[in-house]
Write a protein that holds these residues in place. Structure first.
Motif, mmCIF file in Angstrom:
data_model
loop_
_atom_site.group_PDB
_atom_site.id
_atom_site.type_symbol
_atom_site.label_atom_id
_atom_site.label_comp_id
_atom_site.label_asym_id
_atom_site.label_seq_id
_atom_site.Cartn_x
_atom_site.Cartn_y
_atom_site.Cartn_z
ATOM 1 N N ALA A 199 0.828 -1.205 0.000
ATOM 2 C CA ALA A 199 0.000 0.000 0.000
ATOM 3 C C ALA A 199 0.867 1.262 0.000
ATOM 4 O O ALA A 199 2.051 1.229 0.348
ATOM 5 C CB ALA A 199 -0.933 -0.002 1.207
ATOM 6 N N THR A 200 0.267 2.377 -0.379
ATOM 7 C CA THR A 200 0.970 3.659 -0.472
ATOM 8 C C THR A 200 1.196 4.253 0.911
ATOM 9 O O THR A 200 0.229 4.530 1.647
ATOM 10 C CB THR A 200 0.152 4.656 -1.309
ATOM 11 O OG1 THR A 200 -0.021 4.130 -2.628
ATOM 12 C CG2 THR A 200 0.849 6.009 -1.392
ATOM 13 N N PRO A 201 2.447 4.459 1.326
ATOM 14 C CA PRO A 201 2.697 5.044 2.646
ATOM 15 C C PRO A 201 2.377 6.530 2.670
ATOM 16 O O PRO A 201 2.548 7.229 1.673
ATOM 17 C CB PRO A 201 4.193 4.793 2.866
ATOM 18 C CG PRO A 201 4.764 4.707 1.494
ATOM 19 C CD PRO A 201 3.688 4.123 0.609
ATOM 20 N N CYS A 202 1.917 6.998 3.823
ATOM 21 C CA CYS A 202 1.596 8.414 4.009
ATOM 22 C C CYS A 202 2.392 8.963 5.190
ATOM 23 O O CYS A 202 1.823 9.234 6.262
ATOM 24 C CB CYS A 202 0.103 8.593 4.254
ATOM 25 S SG CYS A 202 -0.946 8.141 2.860
ATOM 26 N N PRO A 203 3.699 9.125 5.047
ATOM 27 C CA PRO A 203 4.480 9.702 6.139
ATOM 28 C C PRO A 203 3.990 11.109 6.442
ATOM 29 O O PRO A 203 3.594 11.852 5.539
ATOM 30 C CB PRO A 203 5.911 9.701 5.588
ATOM 31 C CG PRO A 203 5.756 9.639 4.103
ATOM 32 C CD PRO A 203 4.505 8.871 3.850
ATOM 33 N N ALA A 204 3.987 11.452 7.716
ATOM 34 C CA ALA A 204 3.428 12.746 8.133
ATOM 35 C C ALA A 204 4.312 13.380 9.192
ATOM 36 O O ALA A 204 5.144 12.715 9.820
ATOM 37 C CB ALA A 204 2.015 12.552 8.671
#
Length: 276
Positions: free
Chosen positions: A205-210
């Protein structure tokens, strides 16, 4: 990788009481097309730090006389390294922290929710605090939230507010872009439903680092999950589930204290919760 971009119109809560937030339409468009949008800097780093401390203090208080580990059994089945991990959890954190109570009705948050949902009115379903401890923070298998509390028009959404940085090594949220367009998919498991491990591995899945202060909005139909926190710092977040109050649940489930609280606007068809 989740998109980041400029965000205009941010202001302190005291300044937002009399005017609406300047919502960036690009994020609204991304939410509707891709099923998610990461809005950077929605709250300040100072606010995020204060909320982080509040959540860790809350976890300490709760842990005195109870186990607050909320690791799914399916997480241990999906990820071999998850056998000894844990994730600290508190349902409806607004009842234990005034900072959370103010946050969930802050126009900076609710104006975005309204624009993405497509309604002037935003109603609370529930909140959840999550702390992934350093070096052993539990993962979540890929899943949709919709099977847990399905609604008629699928306006239900989540906002994950980051109280500290969440890079890949901390087990940041991951999403499958566009998956909200496929409706509710068949899930495996009992209670803690998840999608088949072989078809939906977390790492695909596409990671969403924040960063601290960023907010990830996603539809409850969007497939999402997260990996293990292998870093030396905790990952601290608040998940806020919201809906259009005119969108009824299709089954009576997942009832919780505080459900139905109006975060923005009004409930156009109120049902009294208690005898007057």
């Amino acid at each position: 990788m989740c998109l980041r971009g400029p965000f205009d119109g941010m202001s302190h809560p005291s300044a937002t009481a009399k005017k609406r937030t300047m919502v960036n339409q690009e994020f609204v468009d991304q939410y509707r097309e891709m099923g998610y949008a990461l809005v950077p800097g929605l709250i300040s780093t100072a606010e995020a730090a204060a909320l982080r401390q509040d959540m860790h203090d809350l976890a300490d208080r709760l842990s005195r006389d109870r186990d607050i580990d909320a690791t799914w059994g399916s997480a241990r089945a999906a990820v071999a390294e998850a056998a000894k991990t844990k994730i600290l959890h508190c349902h409806n954190a607004q009842f234990y922290s005034a900072l959370v109570t103010r946050l969930i009705s802050d126009p900076r948050l609710t104006d975005y929710a309204a624009a993405m949902i497509g309604s002037e009115n935003v109603q609370l379903h529930h909140t959840k605090m999550f702390i992934k401890p350093p070096e052993k923070g539990s993962p979540f298998p890929m899943h949709q939230d919709a099977p847990f509390f399905p609604h008629d028009r699928h306006t239900m959404m989540a906002a994950v507010v980051h109280f500290d940085d969440a890079p890949l090594e901390k087990g940041c949220l991951r999403v499958v872009p566009g998956s909200h367009k496929n409706g509710i998919l068949p899930h495996d498991g009992e209670g803690a439903w998840h999608l088949p491990f072989d078809k939906f591995p977390i790492e695909s899945a596409t990671p969403c680092p924040a960063r601290a202060g960023d907010v990830l909005f996603f539809s409850y139909l969007t497939i999402h999950g997260s990996g293990i926190n292998v870093s030396n710092e905790a990952r601290t977040t608040l998940l806020i589930q919201m809906r259009d109050p005119s969108d009824p649940p299709t089954i009576e489930t997942h009832r919780s204290r505080g459900q139905g609280m109006m975060l923005r606007g009004v409930d156009p068809n109120p049902v009294p919760q208690f005898e007057e």
